[in-house]
Design a protein around this motif. Structure first.
Motif, PDB file in Angstrom:
ATOM      1  N   GLY A 184       0.567   9.135   0.954  1.00 41.88           N
ATOM      2  CA  GLY A 184       1.092   8.962   2.162  1.00 41.88           C
ATOM      3  C   GLY A 184       0.576  10.576   2.854  1.00 41.88           C
ATOM      4  N   SER A 185       1.336  11.270   3.676  1.00 40.07           N
ATOM      5  CA  SER A 185       1.223  12.279   4.291  1.00 40.07           C
ATOM      6  C   SER A 185       0.882  13.469   3.713  1.00 40.07           C
ATOM      7  N   GLY A 186       1.297  13.485   2.404  1.00 41.33           N
ATOM      8  CA  GLY A 186       1.046  14.604   1.381  1.00 41.33           C
ATOM      9  C   GLY A 186      -0.650  14.436   1.041  1.00 41.33           C
ATOM     10  N   MET A 187      -1.035  13.602   1.092  1.00 39.62           N
ATOM     11  CA  MET A 187      -2.546  13.607   0.873  1.00 39.62           C
ATOM     12  C   MET A 187      -3.344  14.367   1.873  1.00 39.62           C
ATOM     13  N   PHE A 188      -2.739  14.494   3.030  1.00 44.31           N
ATOM     14  CA  PHE A 188      -3.394  15.087   4.265  1.00 44.31           C
ATOM     15  C   PHE A 188      -2.922  16.618   4.726  1.00 44.31           C
ATOM     16  N   GLU A 189      -2.367  17.290   3.557  1.00 44.33           N
ATOM     17  CA  GLU A 189      -1.608  18.461   3.865  1.00 44.33           C
ATOM     18  C   GLU A 189      -2.650  19.591   4.009  1.00 44.33           C
ATOM     19  N   MET A 190      -2.467  20.272   5.283  1.00 42.76           N
ATOM     20  CA  MET A 190      -3.545  21.382   5.489  1.00 42.76           C
ATOM     21  C   MET A 190      -2.932  22.686   5.580  1.00 42.76           C
ATOM     22  N   ASN A 191      -1.648  22.801   5.461  1.00 41.69           N
ATOM     23  CA  ASN A 191      -0.895  24.099   5.678  1.00 41.69           C
ATOM     24  C   ASN A 191      -0.662  24.896   4.574  1.00 41.69           C
ATOM     25  N   GLU A 192      -0.923  24.179   3.083  1.00 41.61           N
ATOM     26  CA  GLU A 192      -1.046  24.752   2.050  1.00 41.61           C
ATOM     27  C   GLU A 192      -2.059  24.437   1.032  1.00 41.61           C
ATOM     28  N   VAL A 193      -2.273  25.258  -0.096  1.00 42.26           N
ATOM     29  CA  VAL A 193      -3.201  24.820  -1.199  1.00 42.26           C
ATOM     30  C   VAL A 193      -2.764  23.852  -1.875  1.00 42.26           C
ATOM     31  N   LYS A 194      -3.427  22.517  -2.109  1.00 42.59           N
ATOM     32  CA  LYS A 194      -2.881  21.581  -2.726  1.00 42.59           C
ATOM     33  C   LYS A 194      -3.933  21.031  -3.537  1.00 42.59           C
ATOM     34  N   GLY A 195      -3.759  20.820  -5.111  1.00 44.52           N
ATOM     35  CA  GLY A 195      -4.795  20.070  -5.837  1.00 44.52           C
ATOM     36  C   GLY A 195      -4.670  18.718  -5.604  1.00 44.52           C
ATOM     37  N   GLY A 196      -5.579  17.895  -6.340  1.00 41.85           N
ATOM     38  CA  GLY A 196      -5.497  16.481  -6.336  1.00 41.85           C
ATOM     39  C   GLY A 196      -6.403  15.806  -5.353  1.00 41.85           C
ATOM     40  N   SER A 197      -6.606  14.410  -5.371  1.00 40.52           N
ATOM     41  CA  SER A 197      -7.487  13.741  -4.613  1.00 40.52           C
ATOM     42  C   SER A 197      -7.178  12.256  -4.763  1.00 40.52           C
ATOM     43  N   CYS A 198      -7.989  11.477  -4.077  1.00 40.03           N
ATOM     44  CA  CYS A 198      -7.635  10.229  -4.182  1.00 40.03           C
ATOM     45  C   CYS A 198      -7.807   9.580  -5.640  1.00 40.03           C
ATOM     46  N   TYR A 199      -8.568  10.553  -6.547  1.00 39.87           N
ATOM     47  CA  TYR A 199      -8.830  10.068  -7.734  1.00 39.87           C
ATOM     48  C   TYR A 199      -7.482  10.255  -8.856  1.00 39.87           C
ATOM     49  N   GLY A 200      -6.634  11.219  -8.309  1.00 42.41           N
ATOM     50  CA  GLY A 200      -5.322  11.405  -9.073  1.00 42.41           C
ATOM     51  C   GLY A 200      -4.877  12.911  -8.553  1.00 42.41           C
ATOM     52  N   ALA A 201      -4.023  13.250  -9.399  1.00 44.66           N
ATOM     53  CA  ALA A 201      -3.008  14.354  -9.224  1.00 44.66           C
ATOM     54  C   ALA A 201      -3.690  15.377  -9.642  1.00 44.66           C
ATOM     55  N   GLY A 202      -3.418  16.803  -9.003  1.00 40.03           N
ATOM     56  CA  GLY A 202      -3.977  17.929  -9.653  1.00 40.03           C
ATOM     57  C   GLY A 202      -3.536  19.265  -9.172  1.00 40.03           C
ATOM     58  N   THR A 203      -3.636  20.093  -9.768  1.00 40.70           N
ATOM     59  CA  THR A 203      -3.145  21.453  -9.508  1.00 40.70           C
ATOM     60  C   THR A 203      -4.041  22.701  -9.539  1.00 40.70           C
ATOM     61  N   PHE A 204      -3.876  23.819  -8.847  1.00 39.81           N
ATOM     62  CA  PHE A 204      -4.695  24.968  -9.140  1.00 39.81           C
ATOM     63  C   PHE A 204      -4.143  25.824 -10.050  1.00 39.81           C
ATOM     64  N   ALA A 205      -4.942  26.327 -10.937  1.00 41.88           N
ATOM     65  CA  ALA A 205      -4.180  27.742 -11.792  1.00 41.88           C
ATOM     66  C   ALA A 205      -4.531  28.753 -11.383  1.00 41.88           C
ATOM     67  N   ALA A 206      -5.626  28.908 -10.586  1.00 47.78           N
ATOM     68  CA  ALA A 206      -6.020  30.246 -10.182  1.00 47.78           C
ATOM     69  C   ALA A 206      -6.478  31.053 -11.337  1.00 47.78           C
ATOM     70  N   ASP A 207      -5.833  32.313 -11.547  1.00 51.36           N
ATOM     71  CA  ASP A 207      -6.102  33.265 -12.704  1.00 51.36           C
ATOM     72  C   ASP A 207      -5.293  32.786 -13.866  1.00 51.36           C
ATOM     73  N   GLY A 208      -4.368  31.665 -13.675  1.00 50.38           N
ATOM     74  CA  GLY A 208      -3.307  31.375 -14.615  1.00 50.38           C
ATOM     75  C   GLY A 208      -2.077  31.743 -14.253  1.00 50.38           C
ATOM     76  N   SER A 209      -1.896  32.490 -13.074  1.00 51.07           N
ATOM     77  CA  SER A 209      -0.688  32.881 -12.823  1.00 51.07           C
ATOM     78  C   SER A 209       0.211  31.831 -11.890  1.00 51.07           C
ATOM     79  N   ARG A 210      -0.846  31.153 -11.052  1.00 55.71           N
ATOM     80  CA  ARG A 210      -0.129  29.883 -10.136  1.00 55.71           C
ATOM     81  C   ARG A 210       0.285  28.786 -11.071  1.00 55.71           C
TER      82      ARG A 210
END
Length: 200
Positions: A148-174
């Motif tokens: 739903g609306s979580g797929m279109f979130e633009m106010n924060e960095v969010k991983g994932g796509s229509c293929y599946g859930a995802g996250t960003f690790a950045a340098d490992g600290s995130r």
């Protein structure tokens, strides 16, 4: 009905996602979701030099033949240059006998992942992973836009796509955000529901 959520996690990001995916699946009546880790291929010396934390001891290591027991799957892994980590690829490479007998054909499977940054393979990692499922005859279950609306979130960095859930690790600290964990929970529930329908 029994589903297996199989993952590899070096620094804990994918493990955090996997536990949320499992929670989502276990929220579906009649579904039992179990977490499994793929075997580590790096030596303890290398892992120490990489400052990798110890593996969790409450999630067993899976062997290829154990995949036959499940009615559905979610596979999780960090990205390495746009593809799944070598540990996961080594695990899939060891599933030859299952491939030869097509023991996993017709079973639903999804994927989730972690990458360093936006250009680190948020979509490419998913696309290249689908080949493993296809050769086994598994039915790829994408997330689509069911979150739903979580797929279109633009106010924060969010991983994932229509293929599946995802996250960003950045340098490992995130660490995975609340929104990313909500998406992981949703994916676990969604794939479990699909697996339950197919089992019927």
């Amino acid at each position: 009905m029994y589903v297996e959520w199989v993952y590899y996690s070096l620094y804990g990001h994918v493990e955090t996602m996997a536990r949320e995916v499992q929670r989502g699946a276990n929220s579906v009546l009649g579904v039992e979701a179990t977490l499994w880790q793929v075997p580590e291929t790096l030596s303890s010396v290398i892992l120490q030099k990489m400052k990798a934390p110890p593996k969790t001891n409450d999630v067993p290591v899976i062997r290829p033949h154990q995949l036959k027991e499940a009615d559905g799957f979610l596979f999780g892994f960090p990205s390495r240059f746009g593809v799944m980590a070598a540990q996961c690829k080594a695990f899939f490479d060891a599933t030859y006998e299952l491939w030869a007998s097509q023991a996993l054909a017709g079973k639903p499977a999804g994927i989730f992942w972690s990458t360093g940054f936006h250009g680190g393979g948020q979509e490419l990692t998913a696309l290249t992973a689908v080949t493993q499922l296809a050769h086994h005859g598994m039915l790829f279950v994408p997330l689509g836009y069911t979150f739903g609306s979580g797929m279109f979130e633009m106010n924060e960095v969010k991983g994932g796509s229509c293929y599946g859930a995802g996250t960003f690790a950045a340098d490992g600290s995130r660490q995975p955000t609340d929104l990313e964990l909500q998406q992981a929970f949703h994916q676990g529930k969604y794939v479990a529901e699909i697996a339950k329908k197919l089992k019927r």
